[in-house]
Design a protein around this motif. Structure first.
Motif, PDB file in Angstrom:
ATOM      1  N   VAL A 143      33.558 -83.807 100.800  1.00 18.20           N
ATOM      2  CA  VAL A 143      32.754 -84.803 101.529  1.00 18.20           C
ATOM      3  C   VAL A 143      31.487 -85.138 100.747  1.00 18.20           C
ATOM      4  O   VAL A 143      30.734 -84.246 100.351  1.00 18.20           O
ATOM      5  CB  VAL A 143      32.379 -84.271 102.936  1.00 18.20           C
ATOM      6  N   SER A 144      31.250 -86.426 100.543  1.00 19.54           N
ATOM      7  CA  SER A 144      30.039 -86.861  99.840  1.00 19.54           C
ATOM      8  C   SER A 144      28.918 -87.108 100.844  1.00 19.54           C
ATOM      9  O   SER A 144      29.175 -87.281 102.041  1.00 19.54           O
ATOM     10  CB  SER A 144      30.316 -88.150  99.076  1.00 19.54           C
TER      11      SER A 144
ATOM     12  N   SER B 217      35.960 -94.625 101.877  1.00 16.15           N
ATOM     13  CA  SER B 217      37.251 -94.508 102.561  1.00 16.15           C
ATOM     14  C   SER B 217      37.101 -93.867 103.943  1.00 16.15           C
ATOM     15  O   SER B 217      38.000 -93.945 104.768  1.00 16.15           O
ATOM     16  CB  SER B 217      38.229 -93.705 101.713  1.00 16.15           C
ATOM     17  N   ARG B 218      35.969 -93.227 104.201  1.00 13.99           N
ATOM     18  CA  ARG B 218      35.756 -92.612 105.523  1.00 13.99           C
ATOM     19  C   ARG B 218      34.261 -92.406 105.720  1.00 13.99           C
ATOM     20  O   ARG B 218      33.499 -92.326 104.757  1.00 13.99           O
ATOM     21  CB  ARG B 218      36.471 -91.263 105.613  1.00 13.99           C
ATOM     22  N   LYS B 219      33.882 -92.331 106.974  1.00 12.37           N
ATOM     23  CA  LYS B 219      32.472 -92.111 107.270  1.00 12.37           C
ATOM     24  C   LYS B 219      32.340 -91.297 108.548  1.00 12.37           C
ATOM     25  O   LYS B 219      33.139 -91.430 109.472  1.00 12.37           O
ATOM     26  CB  LYS B 219      31.751 -93.450 107.418  1.00 12.37           C
ATOM     27  N   ARG B 220      31.304 -90.463 108.574  1.00 13.28           N
ATOM     28  CA  ARG B 220      31.068 -89.637 109.759  1.00 13.28           C
ATOM     29  C   ARG B 220      30.435 -90.477 110.868  1.00 13.28           C
ATOM     30  O   ARG B 220      29.499 -91.237 110.617  1.00 13.28           O
ATOM     31  CB  ARG B 220      30.126 -88.475 109.423  1.00 13.28           C
TER      32      ARG B 220
ATOM     33  N   ALA C 207      29.250 -88.511 104.736  1.00 14.30           N
ATOM     34  CA  ALA C 207      28.703 -87.698 105.831  1.00 14.30           C
ATOM     35  C   ALA C 207      27.542 -88.392 106.538  1.00 14.30           C
ATOM     36  O   ALA C 207      26.915 -87.793 107.412  1.00 14.30           O
ATOM     37  CB  ALA C 207      28.251 -86.344 105.292  1.00 14.30           C
ATOM     38  N   ASP C 208      27.259 -89.636 106.165  1.00 16.69           N
ATOM     39  CA  ASP C 208      26.143 -90.391 106.749  1.00 16.69           C
ATOM     40  C   ASP C 208      24.809 -89.679 106.502  1.00 16.69           C
ATOM     41  O   ASP C 208      23.935 -89.643 107.360  1.00 16.69           O
ATOM     42  CB  ASP C 208      26.375 -90.623 108.257  1.00 16.69           C
ATOM     43  N   LEU C 209      24.708 -89.083 105.313  1.00 20.00           N
ATOM     44  CA  LEU C 209      23.475 -88.410 104.906  1.00 20.00           C
ATOM     45  C   LEU C 209      22.856 -89.132 103.711  1.00 20.00           C
ATOM     46  O   LEU C 209      22.245 -88.514 102.839  1.00 20.00           O
ATOM     47  CB  LEU C 209      23.771 -86.944 104.551  1.00 20.00           C
ATOM     48  N   GLY C 210      23.033 -90.452 103.679  1.00 25.88           N
ATOM     49  CA  GLY C 210      22.508 -91.261 102.572  1.00 25.88           C
ATOM     50  C   GLY C 210      21.018 -91.054 102.344  1.00 25.88           C
ATOM     51  O   GLY C 210      20.548 -91.119 101.203  1.00 25.88           O
ATOM     52  N   PHE C 211      20.291 -90.728 103.430  1.00 17.90           N
ATOM     53  CA  PHE C 211      18.837 -90.506 103.291  1.00 17.90           C
ATOM     54  C   PHE C 211      18.536 -89.324 102.371  1.00 17.90           C
ATOM     55  O   PHE C 211      17.459 -89.230 101.794  1.00 17.90           O
ATOM     56  CB  PHE C 211      18.205 -90.267 104.671  1.00 17.90           C
ATOM     57  N   ALA C 212      19.508 -88.409 102.245  1.00 15.45           N
ATOM     58  CA  ALA C 212      19.292 -87.215 101.421  1.00 15.45           C
ATOM     59  C   ALA C 212      19.452 -87.511  99.925  1.00 15.45           C
ATOM     60  O   ALA C 212      19.165 -86.664  99.088  1.00 15.45           O
ATOM     61  CB  ALA C 212      20.240 -86.097 101.853  1.00 15.45           C
ATOM     62  N   VAL C 213      19.949 -88.710  99.601  1.00 19.29           N
ATOM     63  CA  VAL C 213      20.008 -89.122  98.188  1.00 19.29           C
ATOM     64  C   VAL C 213      18.697 -89.870  97.925  1.00 19.29           C
ATOM     65  O   VAL C 213      18.553 -91.040  98.252  1.00 19.29           O
ATOM     66  CB  VAL C 213      21.229 -90.029  97.899  1.00 19.29           C
ATOM     67  N   SER C 214      17.742 -89.170  97.346  1.00 16.32           N
ATOM     68  CA  SER C 214      16.385 -89.721  97.210  1.00 16.32           C
ATOM     69  C   SER C 214      16.376 -90.947  96.309  1.00 16.32           C
ATOM     70  O   SER C 214      17.164 -91.049  95.361  1.00 16.32           O
ATOM     71  CB  SER C 214      15.442 -88.669  96.639  1.00 16.32           C
ATOM     72  N   LYS C 215      15.432 -91.850  96.588  1.00 15.69           N
ATOM     73  CA  LYS C 215      15.354 -93.139  95.880  1.00 15.69           C
ATOM     74  C   LYS C 215      15.249 -92.942  94.362  1.00 15.69           C
ATOM     75  O   LYS C 215      15.964 -93.587  93.595  1.00 15.69           O
ATOM     76  CB  LYS C 215      14.129 -93.897  96.401  1.00 15.69           C
TER      77      LYS C 215
END
Lengths: 385, 121
Positions: free
Chosen positions: A262-263, A298-301, A267-275
């Motif tokens: 799971v990326s 292909s999938r999302k939480r 996982a809907d944790l895009g905020f954790a990928v810092s700018k």
């Protein structure tokens, strides 16, 4: 209801306290821990939402990563220690202020999550405070130590006790216990003194409530636990309520909602990928993760409100016509809502809020609707720095 | 009127040719707060040991098995809105279903109160 053999499990420094308090002991992450006390999960859950719950989370993996030869210049040393951990994760650690904590993900080369963790910048120059999950700590620590090489040393602190104090009354309890710690803002931490004992306290947690996590030496942990429980606003809370609280808060649980496939975007944790890291594309799996961020998913939480019986982990998610489109990764009953809720992964065309779906429970389809997470609003104490 | 027990912690209170089935105080204590009860359809024929109902606690689902072979004649529909009755009053208001007993001799294979008490020591 079979008895589980517990003799091979590790004990936290507070094990005897859990047994004495009537805690029902279960295996979790290699440790013997209380799933609930005699009052039960429902009462413990609501107590935490209304008052303050005390959790033994000593099974988790705290540690300190320290530069071997600091220059003495705080910014230079922080940049050097950040440069050691950043290649493993997607968070901006270089940009942290002293005392600031960041939630981030340890990634493999394909952008899958090896763990989710907290990385914090200590006020001691060239030192990071790290907390990883219990089930993944051996692998995580090995990975971090390997990255440190001879430039830095990872000192595990999981022989200490880690307590979480969570709930709206937590700050008032802390104000009496360690007054200066009550001034921390959400996702800040510091070193404090409790009756002559050095403790590391962070304003953080995994229940959606305001609260603190306290790292204390094992030999003082029973005294700390007992002192906290002398406050009538505080009750001990087991793993069962810890799980229902974090589920209501919409927070993913590693090994269930997150795993090596799971990326962060899935996982809907895009905020954790810092700018800064995103722009530099300098983290493991950046190619996949950035493509997913641009919509190639292909999938999302998603969060689901489920009608009827709780849909547990592994339950199939169906579209309105009955076609399988995903799977529940954690689900149960939400005591604060009086309804069943779930987290699960579905194909991207079914992620819009309000989408009517179904879940399959024991071979029968039940209505479910995509809803925003958190299911119960977070009540963190945010402070402008 | 006799009450028999299964090793899976169901009780069956026999009233004539009908058995009233629920779970024991010990079982509700072990399960913790019951938040959902799935009851069988009235008229459903079950063999001894078949899954008859499901109780859900906050954490997990547990199957309730038919203690004897028979046909469901009534279910406790109060449990749909008040599943907590299984916790607060498992042996009376928290009963789950009534079953028309096909073969009374099956009752002899179940535990009596003393036998069950021994099991849960």
């Amino acid at each position: 209801m079979a008895e589980v053999p517990t003799e091979d499990l590790k004990h936290t420094p507070l094990y005897e306290r859990h047994v004495t308090a009537g805690g029902r002991i279960v295996p979790f992450g290699g440790y013997a821990l209380p799933v609930q006390y005699p009052t039960g999960i429902m009462t413990e859950h609501k107590w935490t939402r209304d008052n303050a719950g005390l959790f033994d989370v000593s099974h988790m993996g705290p540690g300190f990563l320290t530069l071997n030869t600091p220059s003495g210049d705080a910014e230079t040393d922080h940049a050097a220690i950040a440069a050691i951990i950043e290649p493993l994760i997607c968070g901006d650690i270089a940009g942290l202020k002293p005392g600031q904590i960041r939630y981030t993900l340890l990634l493999n080369e394909s952008g899958g999550a090896l763990d989710d963790l907290m990385v914090a910048r200590s006020k001691t120059p060239g030192t990071l405070f790290i907390v990883v999950n219990a089930g993944t700590k051996e692998g995580d620590f090995a990975r971090i130590a390997a990255a440190a090489g001879n430039k830095a040393t990872l000192k595990r602190a999981d022989d200490n006790a880690l307590l979480a104090l969570q709930g709206p009354e937590a700050v008032n309890v802390m104000a009496a216990l360690v007054p200066p710690a009550a001034d921390l803002g959400f996702m800040q931490f510091g070193e404090f003194d409790w009756n002559g004992t050095p403790v590391t306290i962070s304003r953080s947690g995994y229940t959606g409530e305001d609260g603190f996590e306290i790292l204390a030496p094992a030999h003082m942990s029973v005294a700390l636990w007992d002192e906290l429980l002398t406050d009538p606003r505080v009750r001990p809370i087991g793993l069962g309520a810890r799980d229902s609280l974090r589920l209501e808060a919409g927070l993913p649980l590693y090994g269930h909602d997150l795993d090596e496939t799971v990326s962060p975007i899935e996982a809907d944790l895009g905020f954790a990928v810092s700018k800064r890291r995103r722009e530099a594309a300098d983290f493991p799996g950046a190619q996949r993760i950035l493509a997913e961020r641009d919509g190639k998913l292909s999938r999302k939480r998603v969060g689901l409100l489920v009608e009827g019986a709780p849909a547990r982990e592994g339950a199939e998610i169906l579209d309105a016509l009955g076609t399988a489109i995903g799977v529940v990764t954690s689900g149960g009953f939400a005591p604060s809502l009086g309804k069943a809720i779930a987290l699960g992964f579905v194909s991207p065309e079914h992620t819009a809020i309000g989408t009517k779906l179904q879940v399959s429970v024991r071979g029968r389809s039940q209505p479910a609707e995509v809803v925003p997470t958190p299911f119960v609003p977070h009540r963190y104490f945010r402070k402008s720095v | 009127m006799t009450t028999k027990f299964t090793p899976d912690h169901e009780y069956i209170r026999v009233e004539g040719s009908t058995g009233i089935v629920g779970i024991t105080p010990y079982a509700q204590e072990q399960l913790g707060d019951i938040v959902f009860v799935e009851l069988p359809a009235v008229g459903k024929a079950l063999k001894k040991g078949d899954e008859a109902a499901v109780v859900e606690s906050v954490k997990a689902a547990s199957e309730i098995y038919a203690p004897v072979t028979g046909t469901i004649v009534e279910v406790n529909s109060l449990l749909t809105n008040e599943p907590g009755l299984v916790n607060s009053d498992p042996e009376a208001a928290g009963w789950m279903f009534k079953i028309a007993i096909s073969d009374a001799s099956e009752l002899d294979t179940l535990l009596d109160a003393d036998g069950y008490a021994e099991l849960t020591l």
